[in-house]
Design an enzyme around this catalytic site. Structure first.
Site, mmCIF file in Angstrom:
data_model
loop_
_atom_site.group_PDB
_atom_site.id
_atom_site.type_symbol
_atom_site.label_atom_id
_atom_site.label_comp_id
_atom_site.label_asym_id
_atom_site.label_seq_id
_atom_site.Cartn_x
_atom_site.Cartn_y
_atom_site.Cartn_z
ATOM 1 C CE LYS A 185 -0.529 -0.769 4.956
ATOM 2 N NZ LYS A 185 -0.007 -2.152 4.907
ATOM 3 C CD GLU A 187 -9.570 -6.057 -3.903
ATOM 4 O OE1 GLU A 187 -9.875 -5.330 -2.936
ATOM 5 O OE2 GLU A 187 -10.050 -5.914 -5.038
ATOM 6 C CB ILE A 218 -12.808 -6.165 2.422
ATOM 7 C CG1 ILE A 218 -12.988 -6.421 3.915
ATOM 8 C CG2 ILE A 218 -14.073 -5.557 1.838
ATOM 9 C CD1 ILE A 218 -13.181 -5.158 4.738
ATOM 10 N N GLY A 235 -1.294 -8.709 19.420
ATOM 11 C CA GLY A 235 -0.682 -8.771 18.100
ATOM 12 C C GLY A 235 -1.346 -7.907 17.055
ATOM 13 C CD GLU A 290 3.872 -4.676 13.359
ATOM 14 O OE1 GLU A 290 4.849 -5.166 13.976
ATOM 15 O OE2 GLU A 290 3.213 -5.306 12.506
ATOM 16 C CE LYS A 343 -4.326 -0.450 4.822
ATOM 17 N NZ LYS A 343 -4.702 -1.114 6.088
ATOM 18 N N GLY A 355 -4.145 -9.898 8.508
ATOM 19 C CA GLY A 355 -3.913 -11.312 8.811
ATOM 20 C C GLY A 355 -3.413 -12.054 7.592
#
Length: 448
Positions: free
Chosen positions: A106, A130, A137, A188, A191, A206, A318
């Protein structure tokens, strides 16, 4: 039965997402072949450290530290290294060698998307990303393809799971920002250095991508106004909750005239229309669909002239969810190679201007600590009217200082939508009133 051709796939990076992509390519090879129309052969995985622990057990022979050699003969290159360099150079080299590229980077797409698209167009290859926005999503393809025959007027997105988790914890438990951040780090979601998330930089990248696709214009990270959530207090959350709002970090892209009046008309980049792209903490009414997005989930809310209101919701990060988005792009690119057509071109027909934050149209939530005396409300209301800002909601709560026994009033104001410039000037003028003890909070509002 015709034997399927084989396409060589090079993978750059093997972190959480890269490891899952490699696993899918190896474990689901037959399914992928039937959907792509070609066998997708993973020929190598370029990494910085051959001995680093991996989330997935993968054949040792696939790993290399020589990314330049790996991409030379690849038909498809998946870039999941992150960062600007060497990712940028490797992507450009791959496309110039005729490879289609799938990336989840990104930061790179937001910073240098125009150059990447120009090179893809020159080479006649497909560039897809994507996975760069909202994880699993499917949002970029619907904007680019499904809504290509419509006019998008506004996009509101919760596109950073870390900040959404923190704000949700503050809202549901009353936690302070630092405590909610510590919880996100333990789980988690954040960071060790959470700056990119909590200061809004990740969401801003984004936002630039969403704006570019929604308004068919190449916007970069430099076009995005950005504020993070580190200054949001538990008191802000509680006051918003009491007023029927929830605070979310939103990425917003909307079409406006330069004067701040919303319009559905695109008239080019001659200064009379443009797009406001911004990221900041925002109050939403609790009945708004985005207000119900909890935890580390993401959602993007789109308003279009003909389709009306649409919302896309799911896991925004994830390894497995993001790998799903990568694989969707990979199958699409593979099919374009099999069918022999050119790469899918970017549509940049709008070419509208990026407007400064002062041109944005929004509402404000303003918290004031004021003297409890006659005429205060009238003074404040008159000042708002003088600046052309209309008050929608005004609530007053009286409280008494336990030590001094002096009464003061807490005033909460929600304005109607007006230009950011007018609202900012109003707040500055309010600070100068002799009946104002302090301005306790200033936050933008959407959905009212």
């Amino acid at each position: 039965m015709t034997e399927l051709r084989t396409l060589k796939v090079a993978l750059l990076g093997c972190g959480n997402v890269g490891a899952q992509v490699a696993r899918i390519l190896l474990d689901d090879a037959d399914m992928l072949a039937s959907r792509a129309g070609a066998r997708l052969e993973l020929v190598g995985i370029a990494v910085r450290n051959l001995d680093a622990p991996r989330e997935v057990e993968l054949p040792r022979g696939l790993f290399t530290t020589d990314a330049e050699t790996l991409i030379k003969d690849a038909d498809l290159v998946i870039e999941l290294m992150g960062g600007i360099e060497p990712a940028r150079t490797l992507i450009l080299t791959a496309m110039r060698n005729g490879a289609c590229v799938v990336t989840g980077n990104k930061a790179l797409v937001a910073k240098d998307g125009p150059t990447l698209h120009e090179e893809a167009d020159k080479a006649g290859v497909q560039l897809s990303y994507e996975a760069a926005v909202a994880g699993a999503i499917p949002i970029l393809r619907p904007i680019r393809d499904s809504l290509s025959g419509d006019r998008i007027t506004r996009v509101l997105g919760i596109v950073n799971g870390t900040t959404n988790f923190i704000l949700d914890q503050m809202d549901s438990t009353g936690a302070q920002f630092a405590d909610a951040l510590a919880q996100a780090q333990r789980l988690g979601y954040a960071e060790a250095d959470p700056t990119a998330d909590v200061e809004g930089y990740d969401a801003a990248s984004k936002a630039a991508i969403l704006a570019s696709l929604s308004f068919h214009t190449r916007f970069s990270l430099d076009d995005v106004y950005c504020e993070g959530i580190s200054s949001v207090t538990a008191a802000d959350i509680a006051a918003a909750k009491d007023a029927g709002f929830v605070i979310k970090l939103l990425a917003i892209a909307e079409k406006l005239t330069a004067a701040g009046t919303e319009t559905g008309t695109e008239t080019g980049a001659n200064g009379d229309t443009g797009v406001s792209v911004r990221v900041h903490p925002t109050l939403l009414p609790r009945e708004h669909p985005l207000a119900a997005v909890r935890g580390a989930f993401n959602a993007v809310f789109i308003e279009a002239e003909n389709a009306g209101e649409l919302m896309f919701y799911g896991q925004g990060a994830g390894g497995k969810p993001t790998a799903s988005a990568v694989m969707g792009d990979l199958i699409s690119a593979a099919r374009s190679i099999v069918l022999g057509g050119p790469g899918r071109a970017e549509t940049t027909t709008g070419q509208v201007s990026a407007l400064p934050i002062t041109a944005a149209v929004t509402s404000y939530y303003i918290g004031l600590d004021v003297a409890d005396q006659p005429g205060v409300l009238a003074k404040i209301a008159r000042l708002f009217a003088d600046h052309g800002v209309s008050i929608e909601i005004m609530r007053q709560t009286i409280h008494r200082d336990a030590d001094s026994n002096v009464e003061s009033a807490e005033l909460r104001i929600v304005t109607h939508r007006a230009s950011e410039a007018a609202l900012a000037a109003t707040v500055e003028a309010v600070k100068g009133l002799d009946v104002i003890n302090s301005v306790t909070s200033v936050l933008r509002v959407e959905g009212v």
